[in-house]
Design a protein around this motif. Sequence first.
Motif, PDB file in Angstrom:
ATOM      1  N   ARG A   1       0.808  -1.219   0.000  1.00 35.72           N
ATOM      2  CA  ARG A   1       0.000   0.000   0.000  1.00 35.72           C
ATOM      3  C   ARG A   1       0.840   1.268   0.000  1.00 35.72           C
ATOM      4  O   ARG A   1       0.319   2.371   0.075  1.00 35.72           O
ATOM      5  CB  ARG A   1      -0.952   0.024   1.217  1.00 35.72           C
TER       6      ARG A   1
ATOM      7  N   THR B   1     -13.447   5.836   0.638  1.00 34.71           N
ATOM      8  CA  THR B   1     -12.842   4.589   0.174  1.00 34.71           C
ATOM      9  C   THR B   1     -12.160   4.882  -1.153  1.00 34.71           C
ATOM     10  O   THR B   1     -12.696   4.550  -2.214  1.00 34.71           O
ATOM     11  CB  THR B   1     -13.923   3.496   0.018  1.00 34.71           C
TER      12      THR B   1
ATOM     13  N   ALA C   1      -9.446   3.830  -2.873  1.00 31.63           N
ATOM     14  CA  ALA C   1      -8.858   2.841  -3.775  1.00 31.63           C
ATOM     15  C   ALA C   1      -9.906   2.091  -4.575  1.00 31.63           C
ATOM     16  O   ALA C   1      -9.643   1.657  -5.701  1.00 31.63           O
ATOM     17  CB  ALA C   1      -8.003   1.851  -2.981  1.00 31.63           C
TER      18      ALA C   1
ATOM     19  N   GLU D   1      -9.580   6.975   6.027  1.00 32.84           N
ATOM     20  CA  GLU D   1      -9.412   6.141   4.840  1.00 32.84           C
ATOM     21  C   GLU D   1      -9.756   4.689   5.167  1.00 32.84           C
ATOM     22  O   GLU D   1      -9.062   4.034   5.948  1.00 32.84           O
ATOM     23  CB  GLU D   1      -7.974   6.230   4.332  1.00 32.84           C
ATOM     24  N   ASP D   2     -10.821   4.198   4.548  1.00 33.95           N
ATOM     25  CA  ASP D   2     -11.243   2.809   4.710  1.00 33.95           C
ATOM     26  C   ASP D   2     -10.727   2.019   3.507  1.00 33.95           C
ATOM     27  O   ASP D   2     -11.280   2.092   2.420  1.00 33.95           O
ATOM     28  CB  ASP D   2     -12.768   2.727   4.808  1.00 33.95           C
ATOM     29  N   ASP D   3      -9.667   1.249   3.717  1.00 24.28           N
ATOM     30  CA  ASP D   3      -9.015   0.511   2.632  1.00 24.28           C
ATOM     31  C   ASP D   3      -9.540  -0.925   2.635  1.00 24.28           C
ATOM     32  O   ASP D   3      -8.789  -1.880   2.765  1.00 24.28           O
ATOM     33  CB  ASP D   3      -7.503   0.543   2.850  1.00 24.28           C
ATOM     34  N   TYR D   4     -10.848  -1.061   2.466  1.00 30.63           N
ATOM     35  CA  TYR D   4     -11.531  -2.310   2.797  1.00 30.63           C
ATOM     36  C   TYR D   4     -11.221  -3.475   1.871  1.00 30.63           C
ATOM     37  O   TYR D   4     -11.273  -4.639   2.292  1.00 30.63           O
ATOM     38  CB  TYR D   4     -13.047  -2.081   2.852  1.00 30.63           C
TER      39      TYR D   4
ATOM     40  N   ALA E   1      -8.675  -3.168  -1.053  1.00 29.04           N
ATOM     41  CA  ALA E   1      -7.775  -2.629  -2.080  1.00 29.04           C
ATOM     42  C   ALA E   1      -6.900  -3.691  -2.725  1.00 29.04           C
ATOM     43  O   ALA E   1      -6.414  -3.495  -3.849  1.00 29.04           O
ATOM     44  CB  ALA E   1      -6.892  -1.544  -1.465  1.00 29.04           C
TER      45      ALA E   1
ATOM     46  N   ALA F   1      -2.189   4.152  -1.066  1.00 27.80           N
ATOM     47  CA  ALA F   1      -3.106   4.648  -0.050  1.00 27.80           C
ATOM     48  C   ALA F   1      -2.882   6.137   0.176  1.00 27.80           C
ATOM     49  O   ALA F   1      -1.763   6.645   0.047  1.00 27.80           O
ATOM     50  CB  ALA F   1      -2.898   3.877   1.248  1.00 27.80           C
TER      51      ALA F   1
ATOM     52  N   TYR G   1      -6.078   5.587   8.945  1.00 24.62           N
ATOM     53  CA  TYR G   1      -6.114   4.508   7.956  1.00 24.62           C
ATOM     54  C   TYR G   1      -6.613   3.227   8.621  1.00 24.62           C
ATOM     55  O   TYR G   1      -6.137   2.851   9.698  1.00 24.62           O
ATOM     56  CB  TYR G   1      -4.709   4.285   7.388  1.00 24.62           C
TER      57      TYR G   1
ATOM     58  N   GLY H   1      -7.805  -1.007   7.865  1.00 24.93           N
ATOM     59  CA  GLY H   1      -7.867  -2.158   6.977  1.00 24.93           C
ATOM     60  C   GLY H   1      -8.145  -3.403   7.800  1.00 24.93           C
ATOM     61  O   GLY H   1      -8.121  -3.368   9.027  1.00 24.93           O
TER      62      GLY H   1
END
Length: 492
Positions: free
Chosen positions: A193, A274, A276, A305-308, A310, A321, A332, A334
């Motif tokens: 990321r 979100t 990404a 940032e919700d990188d659920y 990616a 990210a 951040y 995840g």
Amino acid sequence: MPRAKPDPTDRSITAGSDFLHLDVGAAPAGGRADWLAGRLRAAIADGRVPLGARLPASRVLADELGVSRGVVVEAYQRLTEEGHVAGRGRAGTVVVAAPAAAPLAPVTPTPPPPEALFVPSPGVEIFDALRTAPARIDLSPGVPDLAAFPRAAWLRSERVVLRHLDAAALGYGDPRGAPALRLAVAQRLARTRGIRVEADEVVVVAGVSQALGLLAQVLHDEGVHTVAVEDPGSLGVRQHLRNWRLDTPPVPVDGHGLRVDALAAAGHPAVLLTPAHQFPTGVVLHGDRRRRLRDWASDGGLVLEDDYDAEHRYDRPPVPALRAALPERVWYTGSVSKLLAPALRVGWVLAPPRQRDALVAAKRMADLGNAVLPQLVLAELMCSGDLDRHLRLLRRRHVRRRDAMIRAVARHLPGATVHGAAAGLHLTVTYPAGPPDVVLAAEALRRGVKTQPLSWHAQRPYPAGLVLGYAAIAPGEIEEGVAVLGAVLRGR
């Protein structure tokens, strides 16, 4: 002659007037043996007379009950024939097996009718209700391929962990999480990321949902009570934030992602997004929008940032990210919910430096830290390379299923538009004409196909559509499910 000492292991049950509180007066005329056998059988079944216990001698019990010895002998004989007791000579009659408990009839609540589930403004219970609603084909979004969970690799990692685990590791640990997992996460974030972070900056949480709760507590303490959200954006995330008494005003999303100009004009102090793989549209935040968002954050705005999902990408290169470019202003989050299984309840959160101590304090008071053993196993899975191998397998499988869904939509939903195909575990499909999407989803469920209406995830008027998950379902079922949606849409 000296007396023998009592055997401390003797489990005999002496007769007496209170033995099982038996009242022979309750026995039907001519049915005393049946009655006594039934009472003894019930007492063995519920544990009042345990396995290995010795029943009173027949003569003694008969005398106590005021019945003939033949009544007791016959009752014991019936229990012997049933296999519950056995005669052991001088040791008497001993309980050797309990009756099998009658299986309880499963209580299956009657599911609500589909039209009661698919209402325009569902409550917080909607996802639980929808998960338990019976369906022949489940196209719900957000569900990974649970059948592909790497059981063998998990067991190998578990054995490695247990073989080398120090006893001290089983005590109360750091509320931030196991050091091994925090290090593994930090290394993975740097590699996949673009986030350079020290292991001490990682806080392990019970999924993104807990991360949102902890974040909300920190923001409330700082006097922040509003977090803007993407529109359309995740209904579930919105519900979590509102549960923690945060207002969630909408900011529109278009083909380039979040409208940063609208965010700046509204004057909101924080925003959750979100970038990404925007949920549910699948849009990637455009480079120009990312630059504008960095400017907005540099002027005092806070980004969540919700990188659920990616890492689930297929037709495009990875998108760095936001946290990688703006660590001072970005929270951040995840998790492995979309990569392994939601049931693991393991995720991570990085807070801006000035809020890190407050985050750790909130986590400490929440639960003293996540369960350590799953963390250590996950760390081993990451470090051994098994997690990356699992991800490569999933990507190949997901591409086949995604392509099957795209073909099915083209075949059965002519005129519909597919969004977000380059990554993720779902597609969003909008259609130009037809019934409201809640009506379409309700009728589809009535025919055995489960999905989610797009309107649930929008706070403002938005084109009708469906959010269709494909990761957990075989191509043949995808074809069949989309065919049902097409038949409903055409009014058949």
